[in-house]
Design a protein around this motif. Structure first.
Motif, PDB file in Angstrom:
ATOM      1  N   LEU A  65      -0.887  -4.515  -5.956  1.00  0.00           N
ATOM      2  CA  LEU A  65      -0.576  -3.285  -5.229  1.00  0.00           C
ATOM      3  C   LEU A  65       0.257  -3.566  -3.982  1.00  0.00           C
ATOM      4  O   LEU A  65       1.163  -2.798  -3.646  1.00  0.00           O
ATOM      5  N   VAL A  66      -0.026  -4.668  -3.300  1.00  0.00           N
ATOM      6  CA  VAL A  66       0.741  -5.028  -2.107  1.00  0.00           C
ATOM      7  C   VAL A  66       2.178  -5.387  -2.489  1.00  0.00           C
ATOM      8  O   VAL A  66       3.118  -5.077  -1.760  1.00  0.00           O
ATOM      9  N   LYS A  68       3.933  -4.061  -4.658  1.00  0.00           N
ATOM     10  CA  LYS A  68       4.662  -2.838  -4.975  1.00  0.00           C
ATOM     11  C   LYS A  68       4.755  -1.880  -3.778  1.00  0.00           C
ATOM     12  O   LYS A  68       5.303  -0.798  -3.908  1.00  0.00           O
ATOM     13  N   SER A  69       4.175  -2.274  -2.635  1.00  0.00           N
ATOM     14  CA  SER A  69       4.149  -1.389  -1.461  1.00  0.00           C
ATOM     15  C   SER A  69       4.816  -2.063  -0.277  1.00  0.00           C
ATOM     16  O   SER A  69       5.152  -3.241  -0.321  1.00  0.00           O
ATOM     17  N   GLY A  70       4.956  -1.321   0.809  1.00  0.00           N
ATOM     18  CA  GLY A  70       5.637  -1.843   1.986  1.00  0.00           C
ATOM     19  C   GLY A  70       4.722  -2.038   3.171  1.00  0.00           C
ATOM     20  O   GLY A  70       4.878  -1.369   4.188  1.00  0.00           O
ATOM     21  N   PHE A  71       3.749  -2.920   3.038  1.00  0.00           N
ATOM     22  CA  PHE A  71       2.849  -3.203   4.152  1.00  0.00           C
ATOM     23  C   PHE A  71       3.462  -4.268   5.056  1.00  0.00           C
ATOM     24  O   PHE A  71       4.259  -5.097   4.613  1.00  0.00           O
ATOM     25  N   SER A  72       3.031  -4.282   6.314  1.00  0.00           N
ATOM     26  CA  SER A  72       3.551  -5.281   7.243  1.00  0.00           C
ATOM     27  C   SER A  72       2.976  -6.652   6.917  1.00  0.00           C
ATOM     28  O   SER A  72       1.908  -6.779   6.322  1.00  0.00           O
ATOM     29  N   VAL A  73       3.683  -7.672   7.332  1.00  0.00           N
ATOM     30  CA  VAL A  73       3.249  -9.051   7.088  1.00  0.00           C
ATOM     31  C   VAL A  73       1.947  -9.329   7.825  1.00  0.00           C
ATOM     32  O   VAL A  73       1.056  -9.997   7.298  1.00  0.00           O
ATOM     33  N   ALA A  74       1.824  -8.797   9.036  1.00  0.00           N
ATOM     34  CA  ALA A  74       0.586  -9.006   9.811  1.00  0.00           C
ATOM     35  C   ALA A  74      -0.609  -8.409   9.075  1.00  0.00           C
ATOM     36  O   ALA A  74      -1.685  -9.030   9.014  1.00  0.00           O
ATOM     37  N   MET A  76      -0.915  -7.956   5.854  1.00  0.00           N
ATOM     38  CA  MET A  76      -1.197  -8.776   4.675  1.00  0.00           C
ATOM     39  C   MET A  76      -1.934 -10.058   5.054  1.00  0.00           C
ATOM     40  O   MET A  76      -2.863 -10.475   4.365  1.00  0.00           O
ATOM     41  N   ILE A  77      -1.547 -10.667   6.167  1.00  0.00           N
ATOM     42  CA  ILE A  77      -2.211 -11.901   6.607  1.00  0.00           C
ATOM     43  C   ILE A  77      -3.664 -11.624   6.968  1.00  0.00           C
ATOM     44  O   ILE A  77      -4.572 -12.352   6.559  1.00  0.00           O
ATOM     45  N   LEU A 129     -15.011  -4.280   8.055  1.00  0.00           N
ATOM     46  CA  LEU A 129     -13.664  -4.429   8.604  1.00  0.00           C
ATOM     47  C   LEU A 129     -12.602  -4.337   7.509  1.00  0.00           C
ATOM     48  O   LEU A 129     -11.542  -3.739   7.705  1.00  0.00           O
ATOM     49  N   LEU A 130     -12.882  -4.930   6.362  1.00  0.00           N
ATOM     50  CA  LEU A 130     -11.940  -4.872   5.241  1.00  0.00           C
ATOM     51  C   LEU A 130     -11.714  -3.438   4.771  1.00  0.00           C
ATOM     52  O   LEU A 130     -10.573  -3.014   4.583  1.00  0.00           O
ATOM     53  N   VAL A 131     -12.795  -2.710   4.586  1.00  0.00           N
ATOM     54  CA  VAL A 131     -12.664  -1.328   4.119  1.00  0.00           C
ATOM     55  C   VAL A 131     -11.940  -0.478   5.150  1.00  0.00           C
ATOM     56  O   VAL A 131     -11.050   0.320   4.803  1.00  0.00           O
ATOM     57  N   THR A 132     -12.264  -0.666   6.411  1.00  0.00           N
ATOM     58  CA  THR A 132     -11.597   0.077   7.472  1.00  0.00           C
ATOM     59  C   THR A 132     -10.108  -0.244   7.525  1.00  0.00           C
ATOM     60  O   THR A 132      -9.264   0.649   7.655  1.00  0.00           O
ATOM     61  N   MET A 133      -9.782  -1.518   7.391  1.00  0.00           N
ATOM     62  CA  MET A 133      -8.391  -1.919   7.410  1.00  0.00           C
ATOM     63  C   MET A 133      -7.617  -1.388   6.202  1.00  0.00           C
ATOM     64  O   MET A 133      -6.450  -1.009   6.313  1.00  0.00           O
TER      65      MET A 133
END
Length: 138
Positions: A65-66, A68-74, A76-77, A129-133
């Motif tokens: 999913l990542v 195919k999407s435009g998430f920031s590198v920060a 993703m890290i 934290l994961l779910v919130t993020m």
């Protein structure tokens, strides 16, 4: 294809929701007696294993999913670090449970309860934290 991976990702997140309950469930271990402790710990151990399998499915489906999407590198890290931290902690949690279950009569449970409770709380916080993020990406 995208909808299938979203479905798998959400389904695995729901299954991993048990890590939010683990701190409360692990507090219950001390209130039980020997045989009941062993039985309850066996259930928690099996639940942890299913949560770990869901974590792998979430990591793989999330990777697709990542891509195919435009998430920031920060973002993703941070996501990968939190996933790896949760995976490592649940592995340590499973190891502590396995050691506590080494004796069938439950004599080694008391020696590992503290570690199980601490790691359960930390795992619950990391999963929160994961779910919130994931819900509020930056």
């Amino acid at each position: 294809m995208h909808n299938l991976f979203v479905y798998l990702h959400v389904l695995s997140a729901v299954l991993m929701g048990v890590y939010l309950m683990f701190p409360f469930l692990s507090m219950r271990i001390e209130a039980l007696s020997g045989a009941a402790q062993v039985g309850f710990l066996n259930v928690l151990y099996a639940t942890n294993r299913s949560g770990q399998m869901a974590l792998v499915i979430a990591l793989l489906s999330g990777g697709y999913l990542v891509s195919k999407s435009g998430f920031s590198v920060a973002w993703m890290i941070v996501a990968v670090v939190l996933f790896l931290a949760l995976g490592g902690l649940t592995g340590v949690l499973g190891s502590a449970m396995r050691k506590a279950l080494a004796d069938d009569n439950g004599s080694s449970v008391k020696a590992h309860i503290g570690k199980i409770k601490k790691i359960s709380v930390i795992s619950g916080v990391i999963f929160f934290l994961l779910v919130t993020m994931m819900k509020f990406p930056f």
